[in-house]
Each structure stands twice: as structure tokens, then as C-alpha cells.
Design an enzyme around this catalytic site. Structure first.
Site, mmCIF file in Angstrom:
data_model
loop_
_atom_site.group_PDB
_atom_site.id
_atom_site.type_symbol
_atom_site.label_atom_id
_atom_site.label_comp_id
_atom_site.label_asym_id
_atom_site.label_seq_id
_atom_site.Cartn_x
_atom_site.Cartn_y
_atom_site.Cartn_z
ATOM 1 N N ASN A 84 -10.121 -3.163 1.985
ATOM 2 C CA ASN A 84 -9.782 -3.138 0.569
ATOM 3 C C ASN A 84 -11.044 -2.884 -0.248
ATOM 4 O O ASN A 84 -12.140 -2.760 0.303
ATOM 5 C CB ASN A 84 -9.148 -4.468 0.136
ATOM 6 N N HIS A 109 0.835 -1.219 0.000
ATOM 7 C CA HIS A 109 0.000 0.000 0.000
ATOM 8 C C HIS A 109 0.865 1.263 0.000
ATOM 9 O O HIS A 109 0.504 2.274 0.609
ATOM 10 C CB HIS A 109 -0.943 0.025 1.205
#
Length: 482
Positions: A126, A53
Site C-alpha cells: 500500500n 482494490h
């Protein structure tokens, strides 16, 4: 009058165009302390990037309760209809580094930090409801498989598919990533999910299992591989630019929060493991319940200070919200805080974007970059004679009944890897299935045939048409993998 340049200590800087030298053509002098400070700071500007990320965008917003769920949770941010809570959101790609393109085929991170009156609640999810893995012991392996190859330093489709196809439970997530939703057109046009199973606890100390869903009010828009390639060729920051400009233009994106609720006792009777991150809960059994909505309406003023230094940790929960036996969640409860202590330091929670908006009373002391007064002369131990900052047993959670011997239990005893990917495939239209075939075959191109066959076998077990559709594009006869 322009603002005047100073050193970090506040002293005036007289020269910022030329270094100090011994004579017009002489060597530089060590006493040129402004040069030393400026270069020394420059050498240390880059902090470690997130292992996953790394590439992301963020914005502030407001969550508003629209429906009553107090029978399920005592969390104060849900306590009354109309109640508002400030939040910070960070959306990301997952596999790429900080310089990666936004429009890559990848999962998107969907992390929210709610600044509640009871402390910060971080929901770190997510844009997909499932994940590749059931067991956190394999998470470093997934990272290594999707990152750069140690020999070539290039991203490797072979490594990706070798790992994914060696874990048949990954098929559900792989199906989503290779579908038409694998490349969201923008961060605004994607749903979000808590993915894990969490728990709610109500005022009667009853526990419910819960899954969080965030539905984009902008609708869903995606890019094909060809469209994404064109976007990347023009703008590697396409998602970041879209989010920034939409908020600057007061076109504030919104998402609706919905939850699935499962009574605690149901976990022992449903025909699947409700704590398995590779599976979803059927909506017909546990329908979506609307809770509220959040709007993103303010951009950060400094990207590094507010987005790069933001830190989300699923261990940050407030009374009324808690964890579950989900193994992947349990692993993240340690990993995220540990990564932040490495990346930002032990006092990262004092960085303004991470700081709670409520009073903090802690015995944590000292450490690098402690700049908040360090709790002054307050005692640093407990119990103490003054009764300072005592524990709060009123917030104890109900006992969770567990049984079984301690062992390295093999989750592969549950071999139902393919029923839910098959259900998902059959929910797709013929056009969506064709896109799935095309995307998968293109991404498998050049991968060793042995690995291709492994994936085709998994797809065929989910639904024969799934395997056959990809096999046809790879020019592999069905007899080789059925």
C-alpha cells in the site's frame, strides 16, 4: 482493405446491422446464430470485481539494481549492480468499486509483479507503512465496514468510524488516512510500502527480517478535500489519466527501492512486536538501505486483458525472499490466491500478464480455460520412475524457531496502541496538524457522539493536543474524553 468481421469460430459474418426475421415485420428467428453469439458473449463480459482494490490502473516497467545487498539475500534479481528485471505495477484505491472516483480519501494499493528468472515475485503493498488490523480474522469485518451499508446501499461514515474506533490499534492507520497524505494528487506522487515484515535469506542460509519502502522520485503531492471534490467533479479517472498520459508522453515515473534490515535474533529483543502490521520500525534503529529503482515506461494495450485480469499474490516469492510470522501476511497468503481462483479461474496464472517469464514445471493439470497444452504427455504425479520434475531441496529455507502452545492468543495483550500514532502526530508541522484536525472533524461530522468520543479518547491518549484539536472543531469539551 478493412479487416473482415467473423464469428468467434472464425466464420464470416454477413449481417451485423439487422437481425434475421420471418418477413419484414415478423418475429426474430432462432437460427440467427450471430445474434445469439453476440448477445451471449455480451451477457458474460463482466467478471467478478475484486472485493477490495477494485478500481485501479497499471503499467509495465523496469527495476534496476543500484546497490549491493547480496549479503542479505540470494535472490537473483538483486545479484549484481545494473541488473534489470521487467515488472508490472498496479495502483488502486481500496474501498471503492470499479466505478469509484480516483481522488477519494482512502489508502492506495501499491502492487508490483517482478518477472524474475526464478519465477514471479509479487510485492502486494500500500502507500502506507501500516494497516488498520493486526489479525486477519477481522479483515472481512473491515471490508464490510468500509463498503456499502446493507440497508441503504450507501457508504456509511458511521459504520467506518464505529469499526475503526472499536479497534484502538487502527489509530495509526486512521491518523495517516486523515492526514494531508490521505488523498494523493496522483499515483506518481506517492510512496509505496510492502507494509508487512518479510524475510531475506542469503547464500549462507542466514535469515534477516526486512521491510520494503518505495520512495517516489516525483516527490509527494496531495489534495485537500476541497481540491479533491473539484477534481472528482471534472474527472473521476484523474489518477488513471495522469499515469497513462505521463507514460504516453515519455515522462516516466520512478521510485527508489529501500529496505530496512533486522537481524533474525533482534525480533526477540526489540521492545515491540516487529511482525505487528500496525507498527513501524524506528529508522534510527533500522535505517533505510538503498537497493535500486524502478521506472514505469510502457502502458498496457488492453485494460481488461492486462490490468483487470492481473493477479497479485503475496504467496509468490522467489528464493532469497520469504515470509514472516506477521499474522496479517499469513492470512493474505491464502486469501489472495483463493480470491483469484474465484475471480479469474484456477488457471489464472496462464493469463499473459500473470505468466512467469521463466520455464514452469508443475503437476497442476486440467481445470477451466486450460489453453497452454496442459504439459502434454508429461507424467502428472511424483515420485515417478523417470525422475521428472523432482523437488528441489537445495532451495529449502532455514528452520524458523517457534514455541508456544496452539491457542487463539489475544493480541490485545499488547496495549501499546498509541505511542506510534503519538510520535507521528508530533512529527507533523503545526500546519499538518491543523489539516489532520480539520479532515478528521469533517469526516466525523454526523457520526453518533458516542463514536466521536471513542475516537477522541484514543487521540487524546496518543497526544492530548491531538484529541483537543479535533474536539474543539466538533465542539466537544476536553472534559468529556480525557
Amino acid at each position: 482493405m478493412s479487416k473482415k468481421l467473423t464469428t468467434a469460430a472464425g466464420c464470416p459474418v454477413a449481417h451485423n446491422q439487422n437481425v434475421q426475421t420471418a418477413g419484414k415485420r415478423g418475429p426474430q428467428l432462432l437460427q440467427d446464430v450471430w445474434f445469439l453469439e453476440k448477445l451471449a458473449h455480451f451477457d458474460r463480459e463482466v467478471i467478478p470485481e475484486r472485493r477490495m482494490h477494485a478500481k485501479g490502473s497499471g503499467a509495465y516497467g523496469t527495476f534496476t539494481v543500484t546497490h549491493d545487498i547480496t549479503k542479505y539475500t540470494k535472490a537473483k534479481l538483486f545479484s549484481e549492480i545494473g541488473k534489470q528485471t521487467e515488472l508490472f505495477a498496479r495502483f488502486t484505491t481500496v474501498a471503492g468499486e470499479r466505478g469509484a472516483a480516483d481522488a477519494e480519501r482512502d489508502i492506495r494499493g501499491f502492487a508490483l509483479k517482478f518477472y524474475t528468472e526464478e519465477g514471479n515475485w509479487d510485492l502486494v503493498g500500500n502507500n502506507t507503512p501500516v494497516f488498520f488490523l493486526r489479525d486477519p480474522l477481522k479483515f472481512p469485518d473491515l471490508n464490510h465496514a468500509v463498503k456499502r451499508d446493507p440497508r441503504t446501499n450507501m457508504r456509511s461514515a458511521k459504520n467506518n468510524w464505529d469499526f475503526w474506533t472499536s479497534l484502538p490499534e487502527a489509530l495509526h492507520q486512521v491518523t495517516i488516512v486523515m492526514s494531508d497524505r490521505g488523498i494523493p494528487a496522483t499515483y506518481r506522487h506517492m510512496h509505496g510500502f510492502g507494509s508487512h515484515t518479510f524475510s531475506f535469506i542469503n547464500s549462507d542460509n542466514e535469515r534477516f527480517w526486512v521491510k520494503f519502502h518505495f520512495k517516489s522520485q516525483q516527490g509527494i503531492k496531495n489534495l485537500s478535500d476541497a481540491e479533491a471534490a473539484q477534481v472528482i467533479g471534472q474527472d473521476r479517472e484523474s489518477h488513471q489519466r495522469d499515469l497513462l498520459e505521463s507514460i504516453d508522453n515519455q515522462d516516466f515515473p520512478k521510485w527508489t527501492l529501500k529496505v530496512q534490515i533486522m537481524p533474525e535474533a533482534d525480533a526477540a529483543t526489540v521492545p515491540y512486536n516487529p511482525f505487528d502490521l500496525t507498527k513501524v520500525w524506528p529508522h534510527k534503529d533500522y535505517p533505510l538501505i538503498e537497493v535500486g529503482e524502478f521506472e514505469l515506461n510502457r502502458n498496457p494495450q488492453n485494460f481488461f486483458a492486462e490490468v483487470e485480469q492481473s493477479a497479485f499474490n503475496p504467496a509468490n516469492v522467489v528464493p532469497g525472499i520469504s515470509f514472516s510470522p506477521d499474522k496479517m501476511l499469513q492470512g493474505r497468503l491464502f486469501a489472495y490466491g483463493d480470491a483469484q481462483r474465484y475471480r479469474l479461474g484456477v488457471n489464472h496464472q496462464h493469463i499473459p500478464v500473470n505468466a512467469p517469464r521463466c520455464p514452469v514445471h508443475s503437476y497442476h493439470r486440467d481445470g477451466a480455460m486450460r489453453v497452454d497444452g496442459n504439459f502434454g504427455s508429461t507424467l502428472g504425479y511424483e515420485p515417478n520412475n523417470e525422475g521428472q520434475w523432482a523437488e528441489q531441496p537445495d532451495f529449502a529455507e532455514p528452520a524458523l524457531n517457534l514455541d508456544g502452545a496452539a491457542a487463539h492468543w489475544d493480541h490485545r495483550e499488547d496495549e501499546d496502541y498509541f505511542s506510534q500514532p503519538g510520535d507521528l502526530f508530533r512529527l507533523m508541522t503545526a500546519e499538518q496538524q491543523a489539516i489532520l484536525f480539520d479532515n478528521t472533524a469533517r469526516n466525523l461530522n454526523g457520526v453518533p457522539k458516542e463514536i466521536q468520543l471513542r475516537h477522541l479518547r484514543h487521540c487524546y491518549k496518543a497526544d492530548p493536543a491531538y484529541g483537543e484539536g479535533i474536539g474543539k472543531l466538533l465542539d466537544i469539551d476536553v472534559s468529556e474524553f480525557n
